[in-house]
Design an enzyme around this catalytic site. Structure first.
Site, short mmCIF file in Angstrom:
data_model
loop_
_atom_site.label_atom_id
_atom_site.label_comp_id
_atom_site.label_asym_id
_atom_site.label_seq_id
_atom_site.Cartn_x
_atom_site.Cartn_y
_atom_site.Cartn_z
N LYS A 83 50.00 4.64 54.20
CA LYS A 83 50.45 5.53 53.13
C LYS A 83 50.02 4.96 51.79
O LYS A 83 50.27 3.79 51.49
CB LYS A 83 51.98 5.55 53.15
CG LYS A 83 52.58 6.88 53.52
CD LYS A 83 54.09 6.73 53.46
CE LYS A 83 54.78 8.04 53.48
NZ LYS A 83 56.23 7.87 53.35
C1 E4P Z 1 57.97 10.86 53.12
O1 E4P Z 1 57.12 10.31 53.77
C2 E4P Z 1 59.03 10.19 52.37
O2 E4P Z 1 59.37 8.99 53.01
C3 E4P Z 1 60.29 10.99 52.28
O3 E4P Z 1 60.20 12.24 52.89
C4 E4P Z 1 61.03 10.92 51.01
O4 E4P Z 1 62.22 11.64 51.12
P1 E4P Z 1 63.43 11.53 50.09
O5 E4P Z 1 63.06 12.35 48.89
O6 E4P Z 1 64.59 12.13 50.82
O7 E4P Z 1 63.58 10.08 49.79
#
Ligand code: E4P
Length: 218
Positions: A83
């Site tokens: 990522k």
């Molecule tokens: C995606 O890969 C992120 O880890 C995630 O969906 C973030 O979500 P949040 O806004 O609930 O922290």
């Protein structure tokens, strides 16, 4: 639409895997920090549970440092996807990673313009954060729709991964819009099962079956 869990919690990942519905896992530094394990051990343990893609995020700031981290992360398991944040350095690092054959998930995407950048560097996944857009008074589903439409018009190969999903209706709408993947917390995946008529129906069928068996014994 594939269903991913957005967590690093091993027991939840194992449960979803055992349900037979888990297609992959996304993590982020916040989620990893809750588990009390070294990051590489955590990623390895997740990748041992699911054969699907496991997103592990780089935390370095510079392009070359990100690439170096990515090269270490993909050594952990064959199904690791790196990522990278949608910053200038993240996109530059991501471009280098795709050149090296490292699959990437471009994260922290909040606009269609950013999603175009992710597709143009050959990302495997792009992650628009729907819930966080909603949190600031925007329309996360409208963002998702725009990205899915642009990708279809352009014929981009990058998969749209709807992220930051907060409730089952987010998943339903993401599926209708045509997201390739939805990633969600365990509690949201668990709620996908729920319907009171299912519970009532199971109870009634069980009672009727019992009555039927008793009638045969008479
Ligand atoms: C995606 O890969 C992120 O880890 C995630 O969906 C973030 O979500 P949040 O806004 O609930 O922290």
């Amino acid at each position: 639409m594939k269903l991913f869990l957005d967590t690093a919690h091993l027991a939840h990942i194992q449960t979803a895997h055992d349900w037979g519905v888990l297609d992959g896992v996304t993590t982020n530094p916040t989620l990893a920090g809750k588990e009390g394990l070294a990051f590489s051990d955590l990623v390895k343990a997740i990748a041992d549970i699911t054969p699907g893609p496991v997103s592990a995020e780089v935390v370095a700031e510079g392009r070359d440092e990100m690439v170096a981290q990515a090269q270490e992360l993909v050594k952990i398991a064959d199904n690791v996807v790196v990522k990278v944040p949608l910053t200038r350095e993240g996109i530059a690092g991501g471009a280098k990673m795709t050149e090296l054959g490292i699959p990437i998930n471009v994260t922290l995407v909040f606009s269609p313009a950013q999603a175009i950048l992710a597709a143009n560097i050959g990302a495997t996944f792009v992650s628009p954060f729907l819930g966080r857009v909603d949190d600031v008074g925007g329309d996360g589903l409208a963002l998702l729709r725009e990205i899915v439409d642009i990708y279809a018009v352009q014929g981009y190969g990058t998969e749209v991964l709807a992220a930051s999903l907060r409730h089952p209706q987010h998943i339903v709408e993401a599926a209708k819009i045509g997201a390739d993947v939805a990633t969600m917390p365990f509690a949201v995946m668990d709620k996908l099962f729920n319907h009171p008529l299912t519970d009532i129906g199971v109870e009634r069928f069980n009672q009727d079956w019992e009555a039927y068996q008793q009638s045969l014994r008479k």
